[in-house]
Scaffold this motif. Structure first.
Motif, PDB file in Angstrom:
ATOM      1  N   PHE A   1       0.818  -1.209   0.000  1.00  0.00           N
ATOM      2  CA  PHE A   1       0.000   0.000   0.000  1.00  0.00           C
ATOM      3  C   PHE A   1       0.859   1.270   0.000  1.00  0.00           C
ATOM      4  CE2 PHE A   1      -3.418  -2.875   1.263  1.00  0.00           C
ATOM      5  CZ  PHE A   1      -4.456  -2.392   0.478  1.00  0.00           C
ATOM      6  N   VAL A   2       2.040   1.212   0.593  1.00  0.00           N
ATOM      7  CA  VAL A   2       2.941   2.373   0.570  1.00  0.00           C
ATOM      8  C   VAL A   2       3.322   2.697  -0.875  1.00  0.00           C
ATOM      9  CG1 VAL A   2       5.169   3.304   1.316  1.00  0.00           C
ATOM     10  CG2 VAL A   2       3.801   1.939   2.894  1.00  0.00           C
ATOM     11  N   ARG A   3       3.573   1.668  -1.672  1.00  0.00           N
ATOM     12  CA  ARG A   3       3.869   1.885  -3.092  1.00  0.00           C
ATOM     13  C   ARG A   3       2.661   2.437  -3.832  1.00  0.00           C
ATOM     14  NH1 ARG A   3       4.855  -3.144  -5.493  1.00  0.00           N
ATOM     15  NH2 ARG A   3       2.873  -3.014  -6.552  1.00  0.00           N
ATOM     16  N   TYR A   4       1.462   1.941  -3.509  1.00  0.00           N
ATOM     17  CA  TYR A   4       0.249   2.470  -4.137  1.00  0.00           C
ATOM     18  C   TYR A   4       0.101   3.970  -3.845  1.00  0.00           C
ATOM     19  CZ  TYR A   4      -1.566  -2.314  -4.904  1.00  0.00           C
ATOM     20  OH  TYR A   4      -1.764  -3.603  -5.306  1.00  0.00           O
ATOM     21  N   LEU A   5       0.353   4.353  -2.604  1.00  0.00           N
ATOM     22  CA  LEU A   5       0.266   5.770  -2.230  1.00  0.00           C
ATOM     23  C   LEU A   5       1.298   6.582  -3.005  1.00  0.00           C
ATOM     24  CD1 LEU A   5      -0.171   5.510   1.646  1.00  0.00           C
ATOM     25  CD2 LEU A   5      -1.955   5.577  -0.115  1.00  0.00           C
ATOM     26  N   GLU A   6       2.491   6.025  -3.160  1.00  0.00           N
ATOM     27  CA  GLU A   6       3.538   6.707  -3.925  1.00  0.00           C
ATOM     28  C   GLU A   6       3.102   6.909  -5.375  1.00  0.00           C
ATOM     29  OE1 GLU A   6       8.280   6.145  -4.829  1.00  0.00           O
ATOM     30  OE2 GLU A   6       7.012   4.360  -4.854  1.00  0.00           O
TER      31      GLU A   6
ATOM     32  N   VAL B   1      -8.370  -7.963  -1.826  1.00  0.00           N
ATOM     33  CA  VAL B   1      -8.047  -9.201  -2.515  1.00  0.00           C
ATOM     34  C   VAL B   1      -7.622  -8.867  -3.937  1.00  0.00           C
ATOM     35  CG1 VAL B   1      -8.974 -11.424  -3.283  1.00  0.00           C
ATOM     36  CG2 VAL B   1      -9.699 -10.459  -1.091  1.00  0.00           C
ATOM     37  N   HIS B   2      -6.584  -9.552  -4.405  1.00  0.00           N
ATOM     38  CA  HIS B   2      -6.108  -9.309  -5.767  1.00  0.00           C
ATOM     39  C   HIS B   2      -7.211  -9.603  -6.779  1.00  0.00           C
ATOM     40  CE1 HIS B   2      -4.141 -10.077  -9.610  1.00  0.00           C
ATOM     41  NE2 HIS B   2      -3.336  -9.113  -9.208  1.00  0.00           N
ATOM     42  N   ARG B   3      -7.287  -8.753  -7.803  1.00  0.00           N
ATOM     43  CA  ARG B   3      -8.208  -8.940  -8.923  1.00  0.00           C
ATOM     44  C   ARG B   3      -7.614  -8.265 -10.140  1.00  0.00           C
ATOM     45  NH1 ARG B   3     -11.227  -4.764  -6.140  1.00  0.00           N
ATOM     46  NH2 ARG B   3     -10.375  -2.809  -6.889  1.00  0.00           N
ATOM     47  N   HIS B   4      -8.274  -8.365 -11.275  1.00  0.00           N
ATOM     48  CA  HIS B   4      -7.704  -7.860 -12.517  1.00  0.00           C
ATOM     49  C   HIS B   4      -8.116  -6.439 -12.863  1.00  0.00           C
ATOM     50  CE1 HIS B   4      -5.822 -11.638 -13.445  1.00  0.00           C
ATOM     51  NE2 HIS B   4      -6.946 -12.249 -13.131  1.00  0.00           N
ATOM     52  N   HIS B   5      -8.913  -5.787 -12.036  1.00  0.00           N
ATOM     53  CA  HIS B   5      -9.249  -4.387 -12.311  1.00  0.00           C
ATOM     54  C   HIS B   5      -8.654  -3.493 -11.220  1.00  0.00           C
ATOM     55  CE1 HIS B   5     -12.629  -5.859  -9.847  1.00  0.00           C
ATOM     56  NE2 HIS B   5     -12.707  -4.627  -9.390  1.00  0.00           N
ATOM     57  N   PRO B   6      -8.401  -2.237 -11.567  1.00  0.00           N
ATOM     58  CA  PRO B   6      -7.716  -1.324 -10.641  1.00  0.00           C
ATOM     59  C   PRO B   6      -8.545  -0.990  -9.400  1.00  0.00           C
ATOM     60  CG  PRO B   6      -7.924  -0.351 -12.839  1.00  0.00           C
ATOM     61  CD  PRO B   6      -8.708  -1.607 -12.835  1.00  0.00           C
ATOM     62  N   VAL B   7      -7.863  -0.489  -8.403  1.00  0.00           N
ATOM     63  CA  VAL B   7      -8.506   0.053  -7.218  1.00  0.00           C
ATOM     64  C   VAL B   7      -8.381   1.570  -7.311  1.00  0.00           C
ATOM     65  CG1 VAL B   7      -6.430  -0.008  -5.741  1.00  0.00           C
ATOM     66  CG2 VAL B   7      -8.708  -0.190  -4.703  1.00  0.00           C
ATOM     67  N   ASP B   8      -9.368   2.294  -6.812  1.00  0.00           N
ATOM     68  CA  ASP B   8      -9.337   3.759  -6.854  1.00  0.00           C
ATOM     69  C   ASP B   8      -8.594   4.310  -5.648  1.00  0.00           C
ATOM     70  OD1 ASP B   8     -10.832   3.823  -9.169  1.00  0.00           O
ATOM     71  OD2 ASP B   8     -12.739   4.132  -8.127  1.00  0.00           O
ATOM     72  N   ILE B   9      -7.751   5.293  -5.908  1.00  0.00           N
ATOM     73  CA  ILE B   9      -7.110   6.031  -4.817  1.00  0.00           C
ATOM     74  C   ILE B   9      -7.502   7.490  -4.990  1.00  0.00           C
ATOM     75  CG2 ILE B   9      -4.966   6.697  -3.675  1.00  0.00           C
ATOM     76  CD1 ILE B   9      -3.698   4.145  -4.779  1.00  0.00           C
ATOM     77  N   GLU B  10      -8.293   7.959  -4.044  1.00  0.00           N
ATOM     78  CA  GLU B  10      -8.707   9.353  -4.036  1.00  0.00           C
ATOM     79  C   GLU B  10      -7.775  10.090  -3.090  1.00  0.00           C
ATOM     80  OE1 GLU B  10     -13.351  10.084  -4.613  1.00  0.00           O
ATOM     81  OE2 GLU B  10     -12.657  10.435  -2.585  1.00  0.00           O
ATOM     82  N   LEU B  11      -7.263  11.233  -3.514  1.00  0.00           N
ATOM     83  CA  LEU B  11      -6.387  11.987  -2.621  1.00  0.00           C
ATOM     84  C   LEU B  11      -6.708  13.466  -2.688  1.00  0.00           C
ATOM     85  CD1 LEU B  11      -3.837  13.609  -4.172  1.00  0.00           C
ATOM     86  CD2 LEU B  11      -3.118  11.279  -4.550  1.00  0.00           C
ATOM     87  N   TRP B  12      -6.364  14.138  -1.604  1.00  0.00           N
ATOM     88  CA  TRP B  12      -6.577  15.569  -1.485  1.00  0.00           C
ATOM     89  C   TRP B  12      -5.554  16.133  -0.509  1.00  0.00           C
ATOM     90  CZ3 TRP B  12      -9.619  11.724   0.385  1.00  0.00           C
ATOM     91  CH2 TRP B  12      -9.816  11.670   1.761  1.00  0.00           C
TER      92      TRP B  12
ATOM     93  N   VAL C   1     -13.896   1.099   1.793  1.00  0.00           N
ATOM     94  CA  VAL C   1     -12.587   1.717   2.006  1.00  0.00           C
ATOM     95  C   VAL C   1     -11.645   0.671   2.578  1.00  0.00           C
ATOM     96  CG1 VAL C   1     -11.316   3.502   3.256  1.00  0.00           C
ATOM     97  CG2 VAL C   1     -13.606   3.996   2.380  1.00  0.00           C
ATOM     98  N   TYR C   2     -10.529   0.458   1.881  1.00  0.00           N
ATOM     99  CA  TYR C   2      -9.527  -0.509   2.325  1.00  0.00           C
ATOM    100  C   TYR C   2      -8.476   0.147   3.219  1.00  0.00           C
ATOM    101  CZ  TYR C   2     -11.609  -3.096  -1.508  1.00  0.00           C
ATOM    102  OH  TYR C   2     -12.511  -3.710  -2.340  1.00  0.00           O
ATOM    103  N   VAL C   3      -8.092   1.359   2.848  1.00  0.00           N
ATOM    104  CA  VAL C   3      -7.032   2.073   3.568  1.00  0.00           C
ATOM    105  C   VAL C   3      -7.360   3.554   3.613  1.00  0.00           C
ATOM    106  CG1 VAL C   3      -4.628   2.869   3.327  1.00  0.00           C
ATOM    107  CG2 VAL C   3      -5.157   0.455   3.058  1.00  0.00           C
ATOM    108  N   ARG C   4      -7.103   4.165   4.756  1.00  0.00           N
ATOM    109  CA  ARG C   4      -7.061   5.627   4.878  1.00  0.00           C
ATOM    110  C   ARG C   4      -5.639   5.948   5.298  1.00  0.00           C
ATOM    111  NH1 ARG C   4     -12.680   5.632   7.341  1.00  0.00           N
ATOM    112  NH2 ARG C   4     -13.929   6.322   5.578  1.00  0.00           N
ATOM    113  N   ALA C   5      -5.067   6.972   4.686  1.00  0.00           N
ATOM    114  CA  ALA C   5      -3.661   7.262   4.950  1.00  0.00           C
ATOM    115  C   ALA C   5      -3.377   8.747   4.767  1.00  0.00           C
ATOM    116  CB  ALA C   5      -2.778   6.447   4.005  1.00  0.00           C
ATOM    117  N   SER C   6      -2.228   9.153   5.258  1.00  0.00           N
ATOM    118  CA  SER C   6      -1.759  10.518   5.019  1.00  0.00           C
ATOM    119  C   SER C   6      -0.240  10.507   4.893  1.00  0.00           C
ATOM    120  CB  SER C   6      -2.196  11.462   6.141  1.00  0.00           C
ATOM    121  OG  SER C   6      -1.586  11.099   7.357  1.00  0.00           O
ATOM    122  N   THR C   7       0.257  11.473   4.146  1.00  0.00           N
ATOM    123  CA  THR C   7       1.692  11.626   3.920  1.00  0.00           C
ATOM    124  C   THR C   7       2.056  13.089   4.100  1.00  0.00           C
ATOM    125  OG1 THR C   7       1.704   9.833   2.294  1.00  0.00           O
ATOM    126  CG2 THR C   7       3.555  11.359   2.232  1.00  0.00           C
ATOM    127  N   VAL C   8       3.069  13.346   4.901  1.00  0.00           N
ATOM    128  CA  VAL C   8       3.611  14.694   5.015  1.00  0.00           C
ATOM    129  C   VAL C   8       4.735  14.809   3.992  1.00  0.00           C
ATOM    130  CG1 VAL C   8       4.778  16.378   6.491  1.00  0.00           C
ATOM    131  CG2 VAL C   8       3.005  14.872   7.455  1.00  0.00           C
TER     132      VAL C   8
END
Length: 137
Positions: free
Chosen positions: A25-30, A62-73, A94-101
């Motif tokens: 998930f860290v890579r997905y956020l990146e 769970v892994h699947r063949h279509h993308p997951v959405d990442i909404e960011l603000w 919602v699978y993950v909620r996250a924040s990055t400074v």
């Protein structure tokens, strides 16, 4: 306004249980952050570095063949840093909620720098601080 990134899932993202590994998930956020910050019309040409990540795992993906959405603000803008908040989700799940400074960085001088007026204007377009408390909860 929010930025939407459609993140592809890869076989190598899975752990032994067939779920997307938490570390992935860290890579997905990146990937979502790069898609947001480094666009031809607006970008952080002078560079930036990550100062901190916070990730709250809500459900297994769970892994699947279509993308997951990442909404960011952008949830916070300071003189020399800003916070990006994310939701990794499918519709209402919602699978993950996250924040990055993120800290703007001058790679030539090898030191942090202040946010430029142009960068601040861009970040303000995506600012939504009403969600900051919800993500922290």
């Amino acid at each position: 306004m929010r930025h939407l990134y459609r993140c592809p899932l890869r076989w190598s993202d899975m752990d032994a249980y067939g779920h997307v590994n938490n570390a992935v998930f860290v890579r997905y956020l990146e990937e979502a952050r790069i898609d947001f910050l480094f666009r031809p019309e607006k970008d952080f040409k002078q560079g930036s570095v990550v100062a901190r990540h916070e990730i709250d795992y809500k459900r297994q993906l769970v892994h699947r063949h279509h993308p997951v959405d990442i909404e960011l603000w952008v949830s916070q803008i300071r003189a020399a840093s800003f916070t990006i908040t994310y939701e990794v989700k499918d519709d209402d799940v919602v699978y993950v909620r996250a924040s990055t400074v993120v800290v703007p960085f001058d790679f030539e001088a090898q030191r942090p720098r202040r946010i430029t007026a142009e960068e601040r204007e861009f970040l303000e377009e995506y600012r939504d601080d009403s969600e900051e408390e919800a993500v922290a909860a």
